[in-house]
Design a protein around this motif. Sequence first.
Motif, PDB file in Angstrom:
ATOM      1  N   THR A 242       0.835  -1.209   0.000  1.00  0.00           N
ATOM      2  CA  THR A 242       0.000   0.000   0.000  1.00  0.00           C
ATOM      3  C   THR A 242       0.865   1.252   0.000  1.00  0.00           C
ATOM      4  O   THR A 242       0.558   2.235  -0.693  1.00  0.00           O
ATOM      5  CB  THR A 242      -0.935   0.008   1.231  1.00  0.00           C
ATOM      6  N   ILE A 243       1.953   1.217   0.769  1.00  0.00           N
ATOM      7  CA  ILE A 243       2.874   2.365   0.806  1.00  0.00           C
ATOM      8  C   ILE A 243       3.459   2.626  -0.584  1.00  0.00           C
ATOM      9  O   ILE A 243       3.542   3.770  -1.035  1.00  0.00           O
ATOM     10  CB  ILE A 243       3.997   2.112   1.832  1.00  0.00           C
ATOM     11  N   LEU A 244       3.836   1.560  -1.280  1.00  0.00           N
ATOM     12  CA  LEU A 244       4.357   1.706  -2.639  1.00  0.00           C
ATOM     13  C   LEU A 244       3.284   2.261  -3.573  1.00  0.00           C
ATOM     14  O   LEU A 244       3.570   3.108  -4.431  1.00  0.00           O
ATOM     15  CB  LEU A 244       4.849   0.355  -3.160  1.00  0.00           C
ATOM     16  N   LEU A 245       2.049   1.777  -3.399  1.00  0.00           N
ATOM     17  CA  LEU A 245       0.936   2.276  -4.208  1.00  0.00           C
ATOM     18  C   LEU A 245       0.742   3.774  -4.003  1.00  0.00           C
ATOM     19  O   LEU A 245       0.535   4.535  -4.959  1.00  0.00           O
ATOM     20  CB  LEU A 245      -0.352   1.517  -3.851  1.00  0.00           C
ATOM     21  N   VAL A 246       0.820   4.210  -2.734  1.00  0.00           N
ATOM     22  CA  VAL A 246       0.672   5.629  -2.409  1.00  0.00           C
ATOM     23  C   VAL A 246       1.733   6.454  -3.133  1.00  0.00           C
ATOM     24  O   VAL A 246       1.433   7.511  -3.711  1.00  0.00           O
ATOM     25  CB  VAL A 246       0.774   5.852  -0.880  1.00  0.00           C
ATOM     26  N   GLN A 247       2.986   5.978  -3.133  1.00  0.00           N
ATOM     27  CA  GLN A 247       4.078   6.720  -3.762  1.00  0.00           C
ATOM     28  C   GLN A 247       3.896   6.803  -5.274  1.00  0.00           C
ATOM     29  O   GLN A 247       4.086   7.868  -5.883  1.00  0.00           O
ATOM     30  CB  GLN A 247       5.426   6.051  -3.448  1.00  0.00           C
ATOM     31  N   ILE A 248       3.507   5.679  -5.888  1.00  0.00           N
ATOM     32  CA  ILE A 248       3.371   5.648  -7.349  1.00  0.00           C
ATOM     33  C   ILE A 248       2.217   6.527  -7.808  1.00  0.00           C
ATOM     34  O   ILE A 248       2.347   7.321  -8.753  1.00  0.00           O
ATOM     35  CB  ILE A 248       3.189   4.190  -7.831  1.00  0.00           C
ATOM     36  N   VAL A 249       1.068   6.416  -7.128  1.00  0.00           N
ATOM     37  CA  VAL A 249      -0.078   7.258  -7.482  1.00  0.00           C
ATOM     38  C   VAL A 249       0.238   8.722  -7.169  1.00  0.00           C
ATOM     39  O   VAL A 249      -0.256   9.625  -7.841  1.00  0.00           O
ATOM     40  CB  VAL A 249      -1.351   6.798  -6.732  1.00  0.00           C
ATOM     41  N   GLY A 250       1.083   8.942  -6.146  1.00  0.00           N
ATOM     42  CA  GLY A 250       1.473  10.302  -5.778  1.00  0.00           C
ATOM     43  C   GLY A 250       2.159  11.041  -6.916  1.00  0.00           C
ATOM     44  O   GLY A 250       2.018  12.266  -7.054  1.00  0.00           O
ATOM     45  N   ILE A 251       2.931  10.315  -7.734  1.00  0.00           N
ATOM     46  CA  ILE A 251       3.586  10.931  -8.890  1.00  0.00           C
ATOM     47  C   ILE A 251       2.529  11.493  -9.840  1.00  0.00           C
ATOM     48  O   ILE A 251       2.611  12.643 -10.290  1.00  0.00           O
ATOM     49  CB  ILE A 251       4.462   9.892  -9.633  1.00  0.00           C
ATOM     50  N   LEU A 252       1.526  10.673 -10.126  1.00  0.00           N
ATOM     51  CA  LEU A 252       0.436  11.092 -11.016  1.00  0.00           C
ATOM     52  C   LEU A 252      -0.346  12.254 -10.413  1.00  0.00           C
ATOM     53  O   LEU A 252      -0.666  13.233 -11.106  1.00  0.00           O
ATOM     54  CB  LEU A 252      -0.498   9.913 -11.285  1.00  0.00           C
ATOM     55  N   GLY A 253      -0.647  12.162  -9.097  1.00  0.00           N
ATOM     56  CA  GLY A 253      -1.432  13.202  -8.436  1.00  0.00           C
ATOM     57  C   GLY A 253      -0.748  14.556  -8.448  1.00  0.00           C
ATOM     58  O   GLY A 253      -1.372  15.581  -8.749  1.00  0.00           O
ATOM     59  N   ALA A 254       0.558  14.564  -8.137  1.00  0.00           N
ATOM     60  CA  ALA A 254       1.298  15.828  -8.128  1.00  0.00           C
ATOM     61  C   ALA A 254       1.305  16.455  -9.508  1.00  0.00           C
ATOM     62  O   ALA A 254       1.152  17.681  -9.653  1.00  0.00           O
ATOM     63  CB  ALA A 254       2.728  15.591  -7.638  1.00  0.00           C
ATOM     64  N   PHE A 255       1.459  15.631 -10.548  1.00  0.00           N
ATOM     65  CA  PHE A 255       1.464  16.144 -11.927  1.00  0.00           C
ATOM     66  C   PHE A 255       0.089  16.690 -12.322  1.00  0.00           C
ATOM     67  O   PHE A 255      -0.026  17.815 -12.814  1.00  0.00           O
ATOM     68  CB  PHE A 255       1.875  15.019 -12.886  1.00  0.00           C
ATOM     69  N   LEU A 256      -0.961  15.893 -12.109  1.00  0.00           N
ATOM     70  CA  LEU A 256      -2.307  16.281 -12.552  1.00  0.00           C
ATOM     71  C   LEU A 256      -2.788  17.559 -11.875  1.00  0.00           C
ATOM     72  O   LEU A 256      -3.311  18.466 -12.539  1.00  0.00           O
ATOM     73  CB  LEU A 256      -3.296  15.143 -12.286  1.00  0.00           C
ATOM     74  N   PHE A 257      -2.623  17.637 -10.568  1.00  0.00           N
ATOM     75  CA  PHE A 257      -3.161  18.795  -9.857  1.00  0.00           C
ATOM     76  C   PHE A 257      -2.341  20.065 -10.088  1.00  0.00           C
ATOM     77  O   PHE A 257      -2.882  21.170 -10.015  1.00  0.00           O
ATOM     78  CB  PHE A 257      -3.285  18.486  -8.365  1.00  0.00           C
TER      79      PHE A 257
END
Length: 436
Positions: free
Chosen positions: A288-303
Amino acid sequence: MLKIGDKKLINAWAFYDWANSVYSLVISTAVFPIYYAGLTEAEGFANADGKIAFLGTLWTPTTLYNYALAFSFLIVAFISPMLSGIADYAGSKKKFLKGFCLLGSVSVMALFFFTGKETLWVGITFTILASIGFWGSIVFYNAYLPEIAHPEQQDNVSAKGFMMGYVGSVILLLLCLVLIETSVFGMYDKAIGSKVSFLLVGLWWIGFAQITYRRLPNDEKIALPKDNYFKKGLKEISQVAKELFAYPELKVFLVAFFLLSIGVQTIILMAGIFGTVLGLPVLNLIATILLVQIVGILGAFLFSRLSNKIGNIKTLKIIIAIWTIVCFIGFNLTKETPNVDMYFYVLGALIGLVMGAIQSLARSTYSKLLPETEDHASYFSFFDVTEKIAIVIGMITYGFLISLTESMQWSVLALAIFFLASFITLSMLKKTKYVR
Protein backbone atom coordinates in the motif's frame (compact mmCIF):
# COMPACT_ATOMS: atom_id res chain seq x y z
CA MET A 1 25.66 31.66 -12.45
CA LEU A 2 22.32 30.23 -13.64
CA LYS A 3 19.41 32.66 -13.89
CA ILE A 4 16.00 32.26 -12.26
CA GLY A 5 13.79 29.97 -14.36
CA ASP A 6 16.74 28.11 -15.94
CA LYS A 7 15.92 24.40 -16.41
CA LYS A 8 19.32 23.29 -15.09
CA LEU A 9 18.78 25.30 -11.90
CA ILE A 10 15.23 23.97 -11.46
CA ASN A 11 16.32 20.37 -12.02
CA ALA A 12 19.16 20.73 -9.52
CA TRP A 13 16.79 22.16 -6.91
CA ALA A 14 14.24 19.38 -7.50
CA PHE A 15 17.00 16.79 -7.11
CA TYR A 16 17.10 17.49 -3.38
CA ASP A 17 13.60 15.98 -3.21
CA TRP A 18 15.04 12.91 -4.95
CA ALA A 19 17.82 12.87 -2.34
CA ASN A 20 15.87 13.43 0.88
CA SER A 21 12.57 11.64 0.19
CA VAL A 22 14.20 8.29 0.89
CA TYR A 23 14.26 9.35 4.53
CA SER A 24 10.52 10.01 4.70
CA LEU A 25 9.65 6.75 2.92
CA VAL A 26 12.23 4.20 4.12
CA ILE A 27 12.97 5.60 7.58
CA SER A 28 9.76 7.37 8.65
CA THR A 29 7.21 5.12 6.97
CA ALA A 30 8.28 1.69 5.76
CA VAL A 31 11.43 0.00 7.05
CA PHE A 32 12.57 1.59 10.32
CA PRO A 33 9.16 1.55 12.12
CA ILE A 34 8.85 -2.18 11.34
CA TYR A 35 12.46 -2.79 12.42
CA TYR A 36 11.86 -0.82 15.64
CA ALA A 37 8.65 -2.74 16.37
CA GLY A 38 10.38 -6.06 15.74
CA LEU A 39 13.22 -5.27 18.14
CA THR A 40 11.06 -3.87 20.93
CA GLU A 41 8.63 -6.77 20.70
CA ALA A 42 11.43 -9.36 20.90
CA GLU A 43 11.60 -11.56 23.98
CA GLY A 44 13.47 -9.91 26.86
CA PHE A 45 13.27 -6.38 25.47
CA ALA A 46 10.13 -5.26 27.33
CA ASN A 47 8.91 -6.16 30.83
CA ALA A 48 5.89 -8.33 31.60
CA ASP A 49 3.56 -5.36 30.96
CA GLY A 50 5.06 -4.77 27.52
CA LYS A 51 6.85 -1.58 28.58
CA ILE A 52 10.47 -0.54 28.07
CA ALA A 53 12.69 1.61 30.28
CA PHE A 54 14.15 4.85 28.91
CA LEU A 55 15.47 7.83 30.88
CA GLY A 56 14.24 6.30 34.13
CA THR A 57 10.63 5.98 32.92
CA LEU A 58 8.61 3.04 31.59
CA TRP A 59 7.06 3.53 28.16
CA THR A 60 5.08 1.50 25.69
CA PRO A 61 7.35 1.19 22.61
CA THR A 62 4.93 3.01 20.26
CA THR A 63 4.44 5.89 22.69
CA LEU A 64 8.20 6.34 23.14
CA TYR A 65 8.72 6.41 19.37
CA ASN A 66 5.86 8.87 18.80
CA TYR A 67 7.07 11.16 21.59
CA ALA A 68 10.60 11.10 20.16
CA LEU A 69 9.29 12.27 16.79
CA ALA A 70 7.03 14.89 18.39
CA PHE A 71 10.04 16.19 20.34
CA SER A 72 12.03 16.52 17.11
CA PHE A 73 9.18 18.51 15.50
CA LEU A 74 9.11 20.89 18.48
CA ILE A 75 12.88 21.37 18.28
CA VAL A 76 12.66 22.28 14.59
CA ALA A 77 9.70 24.59 15.24
CA PHE A 78 11.73 26.34 17.96
CA ILE A 79 15.07 26.77 16.16
CA SER A 80 14.10 27.24 12.51
CA PRO A 81 12.80 30.84 12.80
CA MET A 82 15.97 31.99 14.55
CA LEU A 83 18.28 30.12 12.16
CA SER A 84 16.27 31.39 9.18
CA GLY A 85 16.74 34.95 10.40
CA ILE A 86 20.49 34.38 10.56
CA ALA A 87 20.46 32.76 7.10
CA ASP A 88 18.61 35.69 5.54
CA TYR A 89 20.78 38.28 7.25
CA ALA A 90 24.07 36.58 6.38
CA GLY A 91 22.97 35.00 3.11
CA SER A 92 23.81 31.49 4.30
CA LYS A 93 20.82 29.34 3.29
CA LYS A 94 23.06 26.87 1.48
CA LYS A 95 25.28 26.43 4.55
CA PHE A 96 22.27 25.63 6.73
CA LEU A 97 20.85 23.30 4.06
CA LYS A 98 24.17 21.44 3.95
CA GLY A 99 24.46 21.34 7.73
CA PHE A 100 21.02 19.87 8.35
CA CYS A 101 21.44 17.43 5.45
CA LEU A 102 24.73 16.20 6.96
CA LEU A 103 23.12 15.85 10.41
CA GLY A 104 20.19 13.90 8.99
CA SER A 105 22.13 11.56 6.73
CA VAL A 106 24.78 10.70 9.33
CA SER A 107 22.08 10.13 11.97
CA VAL A 108 20.22 7.75 9.67
CA MET A 109 23.40 5.76 9.10
CA ALA A 110 23.99 5.68 12.88
CA LEU A 111 20.73 3.70 13.24
CA PHE A 112 22.83 0.77 11.96
CA PHE A 113 24.12 0.45 15.55
CA PHE A 114 20.63 0.10 17.07
CA THR A 115 20.64 -3.65 17.64
CA GLY A 116 18.76 -4.35 20.88
CA LYS A 117 17.82 -3.33 24.40
CA GLU A 118 21.31 -2.10 25.31
CA THR A 119 21.40 0.26 22.34
CA LEU A 120 17.85 1.63 22.64
CA TRP A 121 19.40 5.04 23.33
CA VAL A 122 21.03 4.89 19.88
CA GLY A 123 17.69 4.22 18.20
CA ILE A 124 15.85 7.02 20.01
CA THR A 125 18.64 9.61 19.92
CA PHE A 126 19.36 9.22 16.22
CA THR A 127 15.67 8.99 15.36
CA ILE A 128 15.34 12.48 16.86
CA LEU A 129 18.49 13.83 15.20
CA ALA A 130 17.60 12.36 11.78
CA SER A 131 14.16 13.96 11.97
CA ILE A 132 15.67 17.33 12.94
CA GLY A 133 18.13 17.03 10.04
CA PHE A 134 15.40 16.21 7.54
CA TRP A 135 12.82 18.81 8.57
CA GLY A 136 15.47 21.45 9.25
CA SER A 137 16.91 21.10 5.74
CA ILE A 138 13.43 21.33 4.21
CA VAL A 139 13.00 24.86 5.62
CA PHE A 140 16.01 26.15 3.67
CA TYR A 141 15.30 23.98 0.62
CA ASN A 142 11.75 25.36 0.30
CA ALA A 143 13.09 28.90 0.73
CA TYR A 144 14.92 28.58 -2.59
CA LEU A 145 11.68 28.09 -4.58
CA PRO A 146 11.01 31.80 -5.25
CA GLU A 147 14.69 32.22 -6.16
CA ILE A 148 14.90 29.47 -8.77
CA ALA A 149 11.49 29.76 -10.49
CA HIS A 150 9.23 32.58 -11.63
CA PRO A 151 5.77 32.76 -9.93
CA GLU A 152 4.02 31.32 -12.99
CA GLN A 153 6.43 28.32 -12.91
CA GLN A 154 6.26 27.56 -9.22
CA ASP A 155 3.25 25.20 -9.17
CA ASN A 156 4.86 22.94 -11.78
CA VAL A 157 8.35 23.23 -10.26
CA SER A 158 7.12 22.41 -6.76
CA ALA A 159 5.22 19.41 -8.15
CA LYS A 160 8.31 18.32 -10.07
CA GLY A 161 10.26 18.16 -6.82
CA PHE A 162 7.67 15.93 -5.17
CA MET A 163 7.42 13.73 -8.28
CA MET A 164 11.20 13.21 -8.33
CA GLY A 165 11.08 12.47 -4.62
CA TYR A 166 8.46 9.77 -5.11
CA VAL A 167 10.39 8.13 -7.96
CA GLY A 168 13.72 8.13 -6.11
CA SER A 169 12.27 6.88 -2.84
CA VAL A 170 10.37 4.03 -4.55
CA ILE A 171 13.55 2.90 -6.33
CA LEU A 172 15.53 2.77 -3.09
CA LEU A 173 12.67 1.17 -1.11
CA LEU A 174 12.44 -1.65 -3.69
CA LEU A 175 16.20 -2.18 -3.38
CA CYS A 176 15.88 -2.25 0.41
CA LEU A 177 13.03 -4.77 0.23
CA VAL A 178 15.20 -7.03 -1.93
CA LEU A 179 17.94 -6.75 0.72
CA ILE A 180 15.54 -7.52 3.56
CA GLU A 181 13.29 -10.18 2.03
CA THR A 182 15.55 -12.13 -0.37
CA SER A 183 19.05 -13.61 -0.67
CA VAL A 184 19.85 -11.89 -3.98
CA PHE A 185 22.79 -10.05 -2.39
CA GLY A 186 24.01 -13.10 -0.51
CA MET A 187 22.09 -12.47 2.71
CA TYR A 188 18.69 -13.39 4.02
CA ASP A 189 18.58 -11.88 7.46
CA LYS A 190 15.86 -9.26 7.86
CA ALA A 191 17.67 -7.46 10.67
CA ILE A 192 20.96 -7.19 8.74
CA GLY A 193 19.09 -6.24 5.56
CA SER A 194 17.29 -3.48 7.46
CA LYS A 195 20.50 -2.12 8.96
CA VAL A 196 22.22 -2.06 5.56
CA SER A 197 19.15 -0.17 4.29
CA PHE A 198 19.78 2.56 6.86
CA LEU A 199 23.32 2.97 5.50
CA LEU A 200 22.01 3.13 1.94
CA VAL A 201 19.46 5.82 2.85
CA GLY A 202 22.12 8.02 4.43
CA LEU A 203 24.52 7.62 1.51
CA TRP A 204 21.77 8.20 -1.06
CA TRP A 205 20.59 11.33 0.75
CA ILE A 206 23.95 13.06 1.13
CA GLY A 207 25.28 11.74 -2.17
CA PHE A 208 22.53 13.04 -4.46
CA ALA A 209 22.34 16.29 -2.47
CA GLN A 210 25.71 17.20 -4.00
CA ILE A 211 23.95 17.72 -7.36
CA THR A 212 21.74 20.34 -5.72
CA TYR A 213 24.64 22.05 -3.97
CA ARG A 214 26.59 22.51 -7.21
CA ARG A 215 23.81 24.47 -8.93
CA LEU A 216 22.09 26.46 -6.18
CA PRO A 217 23.29 30.07 -6.01
CA ASN A 218 25.74 31.11 -3.31
CA ASP A 219 23.94 33.78 -1.29
CA GLU A 220 26.58 34.96 1.19
CA LYS A 221 26.23 38.68 1.89
CA ILE A 222 27.73 39.58 5.23
CA ALA A 223 30.48 38.08 7.39
CA LEU A 224 29.07 38.33 10.88
CA PRO A 225 31.05 38.47 14.12
CA LYS A 226 30.14 35.51 16.32
CA ASP A 227 28.55 37.64 19.00
CA ASN A 228 26.12 39.14 16.46
CA TYR A 229 24.64 35.98 15.00
CA PHE A 230 21.73 35.42 17.37
CA LYS A 231 21.01 39.10 17.91
CA LYS A 232 20.86 39.82 14.19
CA GLY A 233 18.95 36.61 13.51
CA LEU A 234 16.28 37.41 16.07
CA LYS A 235 16.00 40.97 14.77
CA GLU A 236 15.59 39.68 11.21
CA ILE A 237 12.86 37.17 12.11
CA SER A 238 10.96 39.69 14.25
CA GLN A 239 10.96 42.11 11.33
CA VAL A 240 9.63 39.41 8.99
CA ALA A 241 6.93 38.51 11.54
CA LYS A 242 5.70 42.11 11.51
CA GLU A 243 5.71 42.15 7.71
CA LEU A 244 3.95 38.79 7.46
CA PHE A 245 1.03 39.84 9.64
CA ALA A 246 0.65 42.98 7.54
CA TYR A 247 -0.40 40.83 4.57
CA PRO A 248 -3.99 39.51 5.08
CA GLU A 249 -3.67 36.92 2.30
CA LEU A 250 -0.62 35.33 3.95
CA LYS A 251 -2.37 35.21 7.33
CA VAL A 252 -5.49 33.58 5.89
CA PHE A 253 -3.47 31.05 3.92
CA LEU A 254 -1.32 30.09 6.92
CA VAL A 255 -4.49 29.43 8.97
CA ALA A 256 -5.90 27.26 6.16
CA PHE A 257 -2.53 25.48 5.81
CA PHE A 258 -2.38 24.88 9.56
CA LEU A 259 -5.84 23.27 9.57
CA LEU A 260 -5.25 21.06 6.55
CA SER A 261 -1.80 20.04 7.86
CA ILE A 262 -3.39 18.70 11.05
CA GLY A 263 -5.40 16.30 8.91
CA VAL A 264 -2.85 15.51 6.21
CA GLN A 265 0.21 14.90 8.38
CA THR A 266 -1.72 12.90 11.01
CA ILE A 267 -3.11 10.59 8.33
CA ILE A 268 0.32 10.14 6.74
CA LEU A 269 1.97 9.33 10.08
CA MET A 270 -0.80 7.06 11.36
CA ALA A 271 -1.81 5.25 8.14
CA GLY A 272 0.53 2.32 8.77
CA ILE A 273 -0.68 1.83 12.35
CA PHE A 274 -4.29 2.11 11.12
CA GLY A 275 -3.59 -0.69 8.64
CA THR A 276 -2.11 -2.82 11.43
CA VAL A 277 -5.27 -2.30 13.52
CA LEU A 278 -7.29 -3.51 10.52
CA GLY A 279 -5.26 -6.73 10.68
CA LEU A 280 -3.31 -6.31 7.42
CA PRO A 281 -0.03 -8.26 7.05
CA VAL A 282 3.25 -6.32 6.82
CA LEU A 283 3.73 -7.05 3.11
CA ASN A 284 0.22 -5.73 2.36
CA LEU A 285 1.07 -2.53 4.23
CA ILE A 286 4.32 -2.08 2.31
CA ALA A 287 2.46 -2.76 -0.96
CA THR A 288 0.00 0.00 0.00
CA ILE A 289 2.87 2.36 0.81
CA LEU A 290 4.36 1.71 -2.64
CA LEU A 291 0.94 2.28 -4.21
CA VAL A 292 0.67 5.63 -2.41
CA GLN A 293 4.08 6.72 -3.76
CA ILE A 294 3.37 5.65 -7.35
CA VAL A 295 -0.08 7.26 -7.48
CA GLY A 296 1.47 10.30 -5.78
CA ILE A 297 3.59 10.93 -8.89
CA LEU A 298 0.44 11.09 -11.02
CA GLY A 299 -1.43 13.20 -8.44
CA ALA A 300 1.30 15.83 -8.13
CA PHE A 301 1.46 16.14 -11.93
CA LEU A 302 -2.31 16.28 -12.55
CA PHE A 303 -3.16 18.79 -9.86
CA SER A 304 -0.27 21.12 -10.74
CA ARG A 305 -1.63 21.24 -14.29
CA LEU A 306 -5.16 21.71 -13.01
CA SER A 307 -4.02 24.67 -10.92
CA ASN A 308 -2.62 26.26 -14.09
CA LYS A 309 -6.13 26.15 -15.58
CA ILE A 310 -8.50 26.88 -12.69
CA GLY A 311 -6.17 28.48 -10.12
CA ASN A 312 -4.59 27.43 -6.82
CA ILE A 313 -7.56 28.14 -4.56
CA LYS A 314 -10.10 26.02 -6.47
CA THR A 315 -7.59 23.22 -6.93
CA LEU A 316 -6.74 23.17 -3.22
CA LYS A 317 -10.47 23.02 -2.39
CA ILE A 318 -10.92 19.99 -4.66
CA ILE A 319 -7.95 18.26 -3.02
CA ILE A 320 -9.28 19.03 0.48
CA ALA A 321 -12.69 17.61 -0.52
CA ILE A 322 -10.97 14.35 -1.53
CA TRP A 323 -9.12 14.25 1.81
CA THR A 324 -12.50 14.56 3.54
CA ILE A 325 -13.74 11.55 1.56
CA VAL A 326 -10.64 9.66 2.74
CA CYS A 327 -11.68 10.34 6.35
CA PHE A 328 -15.20 8.99 5.77
CA ILE A 329 -13.90 5.84 4.08
CA GLY A 330 -11.47 5.27 6.96
CA PHE A 331 -14.26 5.75 9.48
CA ASN A 332 -16.28 2.95 7.87
CA LEU A 333 -13.44 0.42 7.76
CA THR A 334 -13.07 -2.15 10.54
CA LYS A 335 -11.29 -5.46 10.96
CA GLU A 336 -14.58 -7.22 10.23
CA THR A 337 -15.22 -5.39 6.94
CA PRO A 338 -15.36 -7.94 4.06
CA ASN A 339 -12.34 -7.57 1.73
CA VAL A 340 -10.90 -4.92 4.04
CA ASP A 341 -7.51 -5.22 2.30
CA MET A 342 -9.03 -4.16 -1.03
CA TYR A 343 -10.73 -1.18 0.58
CA PHE A 344 -7.42 -0.25 2.19
CA TYR A 345 -5.75 -0.30 -1.24
CA VAL A 346 -8.45 2.04 -2.55
CA LEU A 347 -7.85 4.28 0.47
CA GLY A 348 -4.11 4.21 -0.25
CA ALA A 349 -4.69 5.15 -3.90
CA LEU A 350 -6.85 8.12 -2.87
CA ILE A 351 -4.25 9.26 -0.33
CA GLY A 352 -1.52 8.96 -2.96
CA LEU A 353 -3.56 11.00 -5.44
CA VAL A 354 -3.80 13.97 -3.07
CA MET A 355 -0.80 13.60 -0.73
CA GLY A 356 1.93 15.00 -2.97
CA ALA A 357 -0.57 17.29 -4.68
CA ILE A 358 -1.56 19.14 -1.52
CA GLN A 359 1.99 19.42 -0.23
CA SER A 360 3.46 20.70 -3.50
CA LEU A 361 0.56 23.08 -4.20
CA ALA A 362 0.58 24.46 -0.64
CA ARG A 363 4.32 25.16 -0.97
CA SER A 364 3.97 26.94 -4.31
CA THR A 365 0.84 28.87 -3.26
CA TYR A 366 2.63 30.22 -0.20
CA SER A 367 5.63 31.16 -2.36
CA LYS A 368 3.36 33.07 -4.77
CA LEU A 369 1.78 35.01 -1.89
CA LEU A 370 5.13 36.28 -0.59
CA PRO A 371 5.87 40.00 -1.02
CA GLU A 372 8.93 41.23 -2.88
CA THR A 373 11.66 40.24 -0.42
CA GLU A 374 15.06 38.62 0.00
CA ASP A 375 14.08 37.11 3.37
CA HIS A 376 12.78 33.86 1.88
CA ALA A 377 14.21 31.58 4.57
CA SER A 378 12.54 33.61 7.32
CA TYR A 379 9.18 33.58 5.56
CA PHE A 380 9.39 29.85 4.89
CA SER A 381 10.32 29.19 8.52
CA PHE A 382 6.84 30.42 9.48
CA PHE A 383 5.41 28.03 6.88
CA ASP A 384 7.46 25.20 8.43
CA VAL A 385 6.59 26.08 12.04
CA THR A 386 2.89 26.14 11.12
CA GLU A 387 3.20 22.60 9.77
CA LYS A 388 5.17 21.27 12.76
CA ILE A 389 2.77 22.68 15.34
CA ALA A 390 -0.09 21.22 13.28
CA ILE A 391 1.57 17.77 13.42
CA VAL A 392 1.92 17.92 17.20
CA ILE A 393 -1.69 19.05 17.68
CA GLY A 394 -2.92 16.44 15.21
CA MET A 395 -1.09 13.61 16.97
CA ILE A 396 -2.32 14.75 20.39
CA THR A 397 -5.91 15.06 19.15
CA TYR A 398 -5.74 11.68 17.45
CA GLY A 399 -4.32 9.97 20.54
CA PHE A 400 -6.78 11.68 22.90
CA LEU A 401 -9.77 10.52 20.86
CA ILE A 402 -8.43 6.97 20.74
CA SER A 403 -8.12 6.94 24.54
CA LEU A 404 -11.62 8.44 24.82
CA THR A 405 -13.41 6.20 22.33
CA GLU A 406 -11.03 3.20 22.23
CA SER A 407 -11.40 3.30 18.46
CA MET A 408 -9.26 4.73 15.68
CA GLN A 409 -12.32 5.18 13.46
CA TRP A 410 -13.65 8.16 15.45
CA SER A 411 -10.19 9.75 15.44
CA VAL A 412 -10.07 9.47 11.64
CA LEU A 413 -13.56 10.95 11.31
CA ALA A 414 -12.62 13.88 13.57
CA LEU A 415 -9.88 14.85 11.11
CA ALA A 416 -12.62 15.65 8.58
CA ILE A 417 -13.56 18.61 10.81
CA PHE A 418 -10.11 20.14 10.27
CA PHE A 419 -10.39 19.67 6.51
CA LEU A 420 -13.82 21.32 6.51
CA ALA A 421 -12.46 24.26 8.52
CA SER A 422 -9.55 24.60 6.08
CA PHE A 423 -11.97 24.55 3.13
CA ILE A 424 -14.01 27.37 4.70
CA THR A 425 -10.88 29.40 5.50
CA LEU A 426 -9.60 29.06 1.93
CA SER A 427 -12.93 30.49 0.74
CA MET A 428 -11.97 33.71 2.52
CA LEU A 429 -8.67 34.01 0.63
CA LYS A 430 -8.78 36.88 -1.85
CA LYS A 431 -7.30 36.42 -5.29
CA THR A 432 -3.94 38.00 -6.05
CA LYS A 433 -1.91 38.49 -9.20
CA TYR A 434 -0.54 34.94 -9.13
CA VAL A 435 -3.02 33.14 -6.83
CA ARG A 436 -6.58 32.82 -8.03
